[in-house]
Design a protein around this motif. Structure first.
Motif, PDB file in Angstrom:
ATOM      1  N   ASP A  61      17.705  86.978  -9.443  1.00 24.67           N
ATOM      2  CA  ASP A  61      18.651  85.410  -8.967  1.00 24.67           C
ATOM      3  C   ASP A  61      19.153  85.694  -7.382  1.00 24.67           C
ATOM      4  OD1 ASP A  61      18.546  84.207 -11.669  1.00 24.67           O
ATOM      5  OD2 ASP A  61      19.838  85.250 -12.423  1.00 24.67           O
ATOM      6  N   GLY A  64      18.580  74.946  -7.783  1.00 21.55           N
ATOM      7  CA  GLY A  64      19.877  76.234  -8.800  1.00 21.55           C
ATOM      8  C   GLY A  64      20.155  75.464  -9.735  1.00 21.55           C
ATOM      9  N   THR A  65      20.643  76.701 -10.092  1.00 23.89           N
ATOM     10  CA  THR A  65      22.000  76.057 -11.974  1.00 23.89           C
ATOM     11  C   THR A  65      23.371  76.582 -11.339  1.00 23.89           C
ATOM     12  OG1 THR A  65      21.124  77.375 -13.409  1.00 23.89           O
ATOM     13  CG2 THR A  65      19.584  75.541 -13.384  1.00 23.89           C
ATOM     14  N   GLU A  66      24.612  75.533 -12.071  1.00 24.66           N
ATOM     15  CA  GLU A  66      25.841  76.320 -12.189  1.00 24.66           C
ATOM     16  C   GLU A  66      25.849  77.397 -13.037  1.00 24.66           C
ATOM     17  OE1 GLU A  66      30.538  74.560 -11.394  1.00 24.66           O
ATOM     18  OE2 GLU A  66      28.284  73.746 -11.044  1.00 24.66           O
ATOM     19  N   ASP A  67      26.630  78.690 -13.339  1.00 26.67           N
ATOM     20  CA  ASP A  67      26.956  79.155 -14.304  1.00 26.67           C
ATOM     21  C   ASP A  67      28.067  79.376 -14.815  1.00 26.67           C
ATOM     22  OD1 ASP A  67      28.675  80.462 -12.628  1.00 26.67           O
ATOM     23  OD2 ASP A  67      27.307  82.424 -12.680  1.00 26.67           O
ATOM     24  N   ILE A  75      26.184  79.214  -8.229  1.00 29.85           N
ATOM     25  CA  ILE A  75      24.999  78.335  -8.388  1.00 29.85           C
ATOM     26  C   ILE A  75      23.901  79.564  -8.739  1.00 29.85           C
ATOM     27  CG2 ILE A  75      23.758  76.761  -7.205  1.00 29.85           C
ATOM     28  CD1 ILE A  75      26.042  74.660  -6.991  1.00 29.85           C
ATOM     29  N   SER A  76      23.057  79.712  -8.468  1.00 27.55           N
ATOM     30  CA  SER A  76      21.468  80.677  -8.572  1.00 27.55           C
ATOM     31  C   SER A  76      20.424  80.149  -9.146  1.00 27.55           C
ATOM     32  CB  SER A  76      22.093  81.933  -9.520  1.00 27.55           C
ATOM     33  OG  SER A  76      21.809  81.286 -11.291  1.00 27.55           O
ATOM     34  N   VAL A  77      19.019  80.646  -8.756  1.00 29.80           N
ATOM     35  CA  VAL A  77      18.043  79.714  -8.785  1.00 29.80           C
ATOM     36  C   VAL A  77      16.824  81.738  -8.009  1.00 29.80           C
ATOM     37  CG1 VAL A  77      17.956  79.686  -5.810  1.00 29.80           C
ATOM     38  CG2 VAL A  77      15.843  78.527  -7.688  1.00 29.80           C
ATOM     39  N   ARG A  81      20.979  74.784  -3.472  1.00 31.77           N
ATOM     40  CA  ARG A  81      21.671  73.156  -5.243  1.00 31.77           C
ATOM     41  C   ARG A  81      21.043  72.752  -5.772  1.00 31.77           C
ATOM     42  NH1 ARG A  81      26.845  73.519  -0.001  1.00 31.77           N
ATOM     43  NH2 ARG A  81      27.843  74.605  -1.471  1.00 31.77           N
ATOM     44  N   ARG A  82      20.010  71.918  -4.878  1.00 39.86           N
ATOM     45  CA  ARG A  82      18.881  71.527  -5.573  1.00 39.86           C
ATOM     46  C   ARG A  82      18.684  71.359  -6.811  1.00 39.86           C
ATOM     47  NH1 ARG A  82      13.678  70.533  -4.408  1.00 39.86           N
ATOM     48  NH2 ARG A  82      13.110  72.059  -3.367  1.00 39.86           N
TER      49      ARG A  82
END
Length: 79
Positions: free
Chosen positions: A75, A18-21, A26-28, A15-16
Motif C-alpha cells: 500500500d 486509490g480508496t479512502e479507509d 487514501i491508499s493505492v 487520489r484518482r
C-alpha cells in the motif's frame, strides 16, 4: 525534473486510483499505480518520485524501495 511538480502529480494520481479507509487516508496498491497507463505516461521514474515524496512525508509505504512484481501488493498511503 521538477520534484515538487512530480510529487503534486503523484498525489493527484493516488487520489484518482486509490480508496479512502476508515481513518480518511487514501491508499493505492503499488501494482495498480505502476500498471496504470496514465501514470506510465506521466512519470519517467515512478519509483524515484515515490521515494522523494516519502522523504518529504507526503506519503508512506513499507520498505525503502518498491519493485514491480515483488511489491505489487504494498500500500502507498497519502499522509
Amino acid at each position: 525534473m521538477n520534484v515538487e511538480h512530480e510529487t503534486t502529480l503523484l498525489v493527484e494520481e493516488i487520489r484518482r486510483l486509490g480508496t479512502e479507509d476508515a481513518d480518511g487516508k487514501i491508499s493505492v496498491k503499488f501494482g495498480v499505480l505502476f500498471n496504470d497507463d496514465k501514470c506510465a505516461n506521466l512519470f519517467e521514474a515512478l519509483v524515484g518520485t515515490l521515494r522523494a515524496a516519502k522523504r518529504k512525508k507526503i506519503l508512506t509505504f513499507q520498505g525503502e524501495l518498491l519493485l514491480q512484481g515483488v511489491h505489487d501488493n504494498v500500500d502507498v498511503i497519502l499522509l
